[in-house]
Design an enzyme around this catalytic site. Sequence first.
Site, mmCIF file in Angstrom:
data_model
loop_
_atom_site.group_PDB
_atom_site.id
_atom_site.type_symbol
_atom_site.label_atom_id
_atom_site.label_comp_id
_atom_site.label_asym_id
_atom_site.label_seq_id
_atom_site.Cartn_x
_atom_site.Cartn_y
_atom_site.Cartn_z
ATOM 1 N N ALA A 17 0.395 10.049 14.541
ATOM 2 C CA ALA A 17 0.246 8.647 14.949
ATOM 3 C C ALA A 17 1.243 8.270 16.053
ATOM 4 O O ALA A 17 0.926 7.484 16.952
ATOM 5 C CB ALA A 17 0.432 7.733 13.740
ATOM 6 N N ASP A 75 1.284 20.936 23.067
ATOM 7 C CA ASP A 75 1.992 21.837 22.171
ATOM 8 C C ASP A 75 3.444 21.797 22.604
ATOM 9 O O ASP A 75 3.739 21.707 23.807
ATOM 10 C CB ASP A 75 1.426 23.255 22.246
ATOM 11 C CG ASP A 75 1.817 24.068 21.010
ATOM 12 O OD1 ASP A 75 1.817 23.506 19.898
ATOM 13 O OD2 ASP A 75 2.155 25.252 21.149
ATOM 14 N N ARG A 190 7.761 15.176 26.231
ATOM 15 C CA ARG A 190 6.385 14.678 26.257
ATOM 16 C C ARG A 190 6.196 13.658 27.361
ATOM 17 O O ARG A 190 5.191 13.659 28.064
ATOM 18 C CB ARG A 190 6.008 14.053 24.903
ATOM 19 C CG ARG A 190 5.343 15.026 23.952
ATOM 20 C CD ARG A 190 4.951 14.363 22.645
ATOM 21 N NE ARG A 190 6.139 13.977 21.897
ATOM 22 C CZ ARG A 190 6.875 14.839 21.197
ATOM 23 N NH1 ARG A 190 6.525 16.098 21.119
ATOM 24 N NH2 ARG A 190 7.946 14.451 20.562
#
Length: 205
Positions: A17, A75, A190
């Site tokens: 989430a 990943d 990220r």
Amino acid sequence: MSEANDLKRVVLASNNAGKLREFASLLGAAGIELIAQAELGVPEAEEPHATFVENALAKARHASTLTGLPAIADDSGLCTHALRGAPGVHSARYAQLAGGEKSDAANNARLVAELAGTADRRAYYFCVLVLVRHADDPEPLIAEGRWHGEVIDAPRGANGFGYDPHFFLPALNATAAELDPARKNASSHRAIALRQLLARLKELA
Ligand code: IMP
């Protein structure tokens, strides 16, 4: 990749989430609606490969095959210099691979043990993002992010997850677990990979 304009609705090949929130806000600004794979009934794919990019590509293809939509997968993992890239692609199961349990605490304990007596503490979080327009896309869009820091023995901070309490950022004099979530989400591996992906999408639009 010439069909960037078709990327209105994209499946996120993850059930996390936190990732969905993080990715959806940045991609939303680029006009892309992100849908969690679980909402479309897609189960988690295997991550059997030796490289981050192969695992991300496998997850993106899997989600795209089952939904017929374009898909994004990521990943990631922690790579240390002294351990020649370990835990790396095995970050989530680092302790389990040595006969321990699958938990953040066990992973961190193994990391600290493997680095005991080692002066070289350099490490980085790595993230690869893969976007496929369809399951057989011959030109997946690939972006990478590295977030550099050091591994410390004693944990600090209560935010984040995974290796964050042991991942120290000298420039900020804090571990990733001591950063508030917004700060981490703006500077992490990220975030770096996502910004690179957005820049590529803009070039192609
Ligand atoms: P995944 O790519 O979400 O499967 O993450 C793989 C593993 O890498 C996680 O289970 C964590 O152990 C580690 N990892 C990846 N990103 C982070 C992070 O931002 N903080 C802490 N650990 C991370």
